[in-house]
Design an enzyme around this catalytic site. Structure first.
Site, PDB file in Angstrom:
ATOM      1  N   GLY A 265      -1.883  -3.711  -4.200  1.00  0.00           N
ATOM      2  CA  GLY A 265      -2.313  -2.162  -3.694  1.00  0.00           C
ATOM      3  C   GLY A 265      -2.365  -1.278  -4.830  1.00  0.00           C
TER       4      GLY A 265
ATOM      5  N   GLN B 171      -2.554   6.810  -9.020  1.00  0.00           N
ATOM      6  CA  GLN B 171      -2.299   5.845 -10.242  1.00  0.00           C
ATOM      7  C   GLN B 171      -3.810   5.823 -10.797  1.00  0.00           C
ATOM      8  OE1 GLN B 171      -1.024   2.559  -7.581  1.00  0.00           O
ATOM      9  NE2 GLN B 171      -0.174   1.914  -9.517  1.00  0.00           N
TER      10      GLN B 171
ATOM     11  N   GLU C 136       3.531   1.702  -1.903  1.00  0.00           N
ATOM     12  CA  GLU C 136       2.303   2.516  -2.162  1.00  0.00           C
ATOM     13  C   GLU C 136       2.604   3.956  -1.574  1.00  0.00           C
ATOM     14  OE1 GLU C 136       0.197   1.562  -4.314  1.00  0.00           O
ATOM     15  OE2 GLU C 136       0.784  -0.330  -4.255  1.00  0.00           O
TER      16      GLU C 136
HETATM   17 CO    CO Z   1       2.817   0.762  -8.026  1.00  0.00          CO
END
Ligand code: CO
Length: 156
Positions: free
Chosen positions: A44, A49, A131
Site C-alpha cells: 500500500g 507518502q 494506510e
Molecule cells: Co506506511
C-alpha cells in the site's frame, strides 16, 4: 513515479485533506502512485507518502488486485484483532508488531467519484488500517508493540 518521503518529514504528521474534485489530474496522480507502489514493491501507498496531503491511498495485496481508495473510512467487521508484523515504505528497514482488526468494512470513492463499499480481511484489512492511519498523520511505529530492524540490515 514519485519519491517516497521518510519519517521525520512533517507532511507525514498532517491530517490529509478530502478529495473533492475527480478530474484528469486525480487520474494522473493515481497512476503515478500505482507506479511508485509497484516500483517500491509495496502493498500500500498513501498520498502523504509522496508529499501530497490528500485522502487517497492505493493498495495491491497480491490477491484482490490493484485498487485506489479515495476518502476512505473503515469500521471493524467484528471484534477479532490480530497482532502481526508490519513495515512501511516511509520507515525503511524497521518492522514492528501491530494489533489490527482482523476484518474491516471500508467505504471509499473510486477515481471517478463513485461510492464503493468493500469487506476486507487478512493482509488487505491490515493494509487499509495502516494506510488510513497515514491519512490521519499516524505512522505504524507509534502503534507498534515492538520494533525490530529488517532482515536486510540484520546480516552481521
Ligand atoms: Co506506511
Amino acid at each position: 513515479m514519485s519519491e517516497i518521503i521518510i519519517a521525520g518529514n512533517p507532511i507525514l504528521k498532517a491530517v490529509a485533506e478530502p478529495v473533492t474534485v475527480f478530474d484528469k489530474k486525480l487520474k494522473f496522480l493515481i497512476n503515478d502512485m500505482k507506479k511508485t507502489l509497484y516500483e517500491a514493491n509495496g502493498v500500500g501507498l498513501a498520498a502523504p507518502q509522496i508529499a501530497i496531503s490528500k485522502r487517497i491511498f492505493v493498495a495491491d495485496d497480491g490477491e484482490s488486485g490493484f485498487e485506489a481508495y479515495i476518502n476512505p473510512e473503515w469500521k471493524p467487521d467484528g471484534d477479532e484483532t490480530i497482532i502481526d508484523s508490519e513495515g512501511c515504505l516511509s520507515v525503511p528497514n524497521l518492522f514492528g508488531d501491530v494489533e489490527r482488526y482482523a476484518s474491516v468494512i471500508v467505504k471509499y470513492q473510486d477515481m471517478h467519484g463513485k461510492r464503493k463499499v468493500k469487506k476486507a480481511s487478512g493482509l488487505l484489512a491490515r493494509c487499509i488500517q495502516h494506510e488510513t492511519d497515514h491519512l490521519n498523520g499516524i505512522l505504524f511505529i507509534e502503534k507498534a508493540i515492538s520494533l525490530h530492524k529488517g532482515p536486510k540490515t540484520d546480516e552481521e
